[in-house]
Scaffold this motif. Sequence first.
Motif, PDB file in Angstrom:
ATOM      1  N   HIS A  12       1.022  -1.286  -0.204  1.00  0.00           N
ATOM      2  CA  HIS A  12      -0.123   0.018  -0.123  1.00  0.00           C
ATOM      3  C   HIS A  12       0.824   1.202   0.158  1.00  0.00           C
ATOM      4  O   HIS A  12       0.268   2.506  -0.449  1.00  0.00           O
ATOM      5  CB  HIS A  12      -0.972   0.015   1.218  1.00  0.00           C
ATOM      6  CG  HIS A  12      -1.843   1.131   1.445  1.00  0.00           C
ATOM      7  ND1 HIS A  12      -2.960   1.227   0.506  1.00  0.00           N
ATOM      8  CD2 HIS A  12      -1.744   2.318   2.101  1.00  0.00           C
ATOM      9  CE1 HIS A  12      -3.357   2.415   0.662  1.00  0.00           C
ATOM     10  NE2 HIS A  12      -2.862   3.089   1.568  1.00  0.00           N
ATOM     11  N   CYS A  13       1.962   1.196   0.576  1.00  0.00           N
ATOM     12  CA  CYS A  13       2.881   2.312   0.623  1.00  0.00           C
ATOM     13  C   CYS A  13       4.324   2.218   0.197  1.00  0.00           C
ATOM     14  O   CYS A  13       5.234   2.948   0.224  1.00  0.00           O
ATOM     15  CB  CYS A  13       3.112   2.859   2.195  1.00  0.00           C
ATOM     16  SG  CYS A  13       3.827   1.591   3.212  1.00  0.00           S
ATOM     17  N   THR A  98       1.089  13.304   2.243  1.00  0.00           N
ATOM     18  CA  THR A  98       0.236  14.172   1.196  1.00  0.00           C
ATOM     19  C   THR A  98       0.656  15.600   1.607  1.00  0.00           C
ATOM     20  O   THR A  98       1.100  16.020   2.364  1.00  0.00           O
ATOM     21  CB  THR A  98      -0.977  13.890   1.041  1.00  0.00           C
ATOM     22  OG1 THR A  98      -1.724  14.069   2.326  1.00  0.00           O
ATOM     23  CG2 THR A  98      -1.217  12.560   0.792  1.00  0.00           C
ATOM     24  N   GLN A 109       0.753  16.266   5.242  1.00  0.00           N
ATOM     25  CA  GLN A 109      -0.113  15.265   6.126  1.00  0.00           C
ATOM     26  C   GLN A 109       0.513  14.188   5.902  1.00  0.00           C
ATOM     27  O   GLN A 109       0.756  13.458   4.838  1.00  0.00           O
ATOM     28  CB  GLN A 109      -1.443  15.129   5.305  1.00  0.00           C
ATOM     29  CG  GLN A 109      -2.243  14.204   6.283  1.00  0.00           C
ATOM     30  CD  GLN A 109      -2.778  14.900   7.556  1.00  0.00           C
ATOM     31  OE1 GLN A 109      -3.183  16.153   7.442  1.00  0.00           O
ATOM     32  NE2 GLN A 109      -2.961  14.247   8.772  1.00  0.00           N
ATOM     33  N   PRO A 113      -0.605   7.339   3.394  1.00  0.00           N
ATOM     34  CA  PRO A 113      -1.760   7.802   2.558  1.00  0.00           C
ATOM     35  C   PRO A 113      -2.871   6.757   2.516  1.00  0.00           C
ATOM     36  O   PRO A 113      -2.588   5.704   2.536  1.00  0.00           O
ATOM     37  CB  PRO A 113      -1.360   8.160   1.315  1.00  0.00           C
ATOM     38  CG  PRO A 113       0.301   8.117   1.294  1.00  0.00           C
ATOM     39  CD  PRO A 113       0.531   7.275   2.528  1.00  0.00           C
ATOM     40  N   ARG A 114      -4.145   7.211   2.747  1.00  0.00           N
ATOM     41  CA  ARG A 114      -5.310   6.258   2.658  1.00  0.00           C
ATOM     42  C   ARG A 114      -5.644   5.724   1.302  1.00  0.00           C
ATOM     43  O   ARG A 114      -6.031   4.608   1.272  1.00  0.00           O
ATOM     44  CB  ARG A 114      -6.531   6.835   3.203  1.00  0.00           C
ATOM     45  CG  ARG A 114      -6.297   7.342   4.793  1.00  0.00           C
ATOM     46  CD  ARG A 114      -7.579   7.940   5.552  1.00  0.00           C
ATOM     47  NE  ARG A 114      -8.806   6.843   5.329  1.00  0.00           N
ATOM     48  CZ  ARG A 114     -10.175   7.194   5.644  1.00  0.00           C
ATOM     49  NH1 ARG A 114     -10.301   8.542   5.959  1.00  0.00           N
ATOM     50  NH2 ARG A 114     -10.693   6.180   5.461  1.00  0.00           N
ATOM     51  N   ILE A 115      -5.344   6.731   0.237  1.00  0.00           N
ATOM     52  CA  ILE A 115      -5.760   6.253  -1.064  1.00  0.00           C
ATOM     53  C   ILE A 115      -4.812   5.264  -1.437  1.00  0.00           C
ATOM     54  O   ILE A 115      -3.397   5.240  -1.244  1.00  0.00           O
ATOM     55  CB  ILE A 115      -6.088   7.654  -1.894  1.00  0.00           C
ATOM     56  CG1 ILE A 115      -4.724   8.367  -1.864  1.00  0.00           C
ATOM     57  CG2 ILE A 115      -7.031   8.377  -1.517  1.00  0.00           C
ATOM     58  CD1 ILE A 115      -4.764   9.580  -2.372  1.00  0.00           C
ATOM     59  N   HIS A 149       7.999   5.123  10.159  1.00  0.00           N
ATOM     60  CA  HIS A 149       7.409   4.664   9.136  1.00  0.00           C
ATOM     61  C   HIS A 149       8.561   4.416   8.392  1.00  0.00           C
ATOM     62  O   HIS A 149       8.619   3.358   7.584  1.00  0.00           O
ATOM     63  CB  HIS A 149       6.412   5.469   8.705  1.00  0.00           C
ATOM     64  CG  HIS A 149       5.671   5.109   7.135  1.00  0.00           C
ATOM     65  ND1 HIS A 149       5.452   3.905   6.991  1.00  0.00           N
ATOM     66  CD2 HIS A 149       5.823   5.665   6.189  1.00  0.00           C
ATOM     67  CE1 HIS A 149       5.045   3.945   5.630  1.00  0.00           C
ATOM     68  NE2 HIS A 149       5.333   4.871   5.073  1.00  0.00           N
TER      69      HIS A 149
END
Length: 200
Positions: A12-13, A98, A109, A113-115, A149
């Motif tokens: 996802h990232c 983001t 932010q 990221p969620r998207i 992270h």
Amino acid sequence: MRLGKVVKSNSHCDYVVQVYDRQEVDHPPGADDYGFGSFVKLNTEERHWAVGIIYNSQLFNPMFLNTGPRLSSEPDPLFSPDLISETRTLLGTVLVGTLEQQNGKPYGQQGIPRIVVPVNTRVDTMTTEEIYRFHLSPGDRPQFCYYSHLLRCGGTFANDLTRQVLQELIDSTLFSGPDQRALEMLCKELSWKQTMAAMR
């Protein structure tokens, strides 16, 4: 600068970016434009998707170890089709947040990221000002919330990547006073941990 496009993801990232070549753009990026630890932004004309850091690179050459039959002489240009270079430069990119807007001013932010970023999303290098704004909160306070992270998701060289990002932020002198000292302390602590881990 236009750097390349998203071609796949590993998680996802964790995204893979293919660097543009002369077949795709008139002025392709040079090797100095996508070095280890470079900040990039993933954008389309419709929206900004994410901010990432280059943590790995891979050269893809399908001709390497190609043991198939080859011509014994140069091909006749009248009867041979145009040869297209299939070599590619691929960049591992970890997403760290983001860029958002508040009262016309961008801020970072930070975090995962969620998207999900679509395939073929354009990837550009970030300017010094954009990197600075990404490291500011909505209240214009310095932030470095993606530290842990990056240590978890920055690949094989996560420690070196995090230390390099910290050192470049320190050298940029974008921050001053207590904020600059906090970055220096983080960098020294990480270096000390690396040294102690190597001695074990």
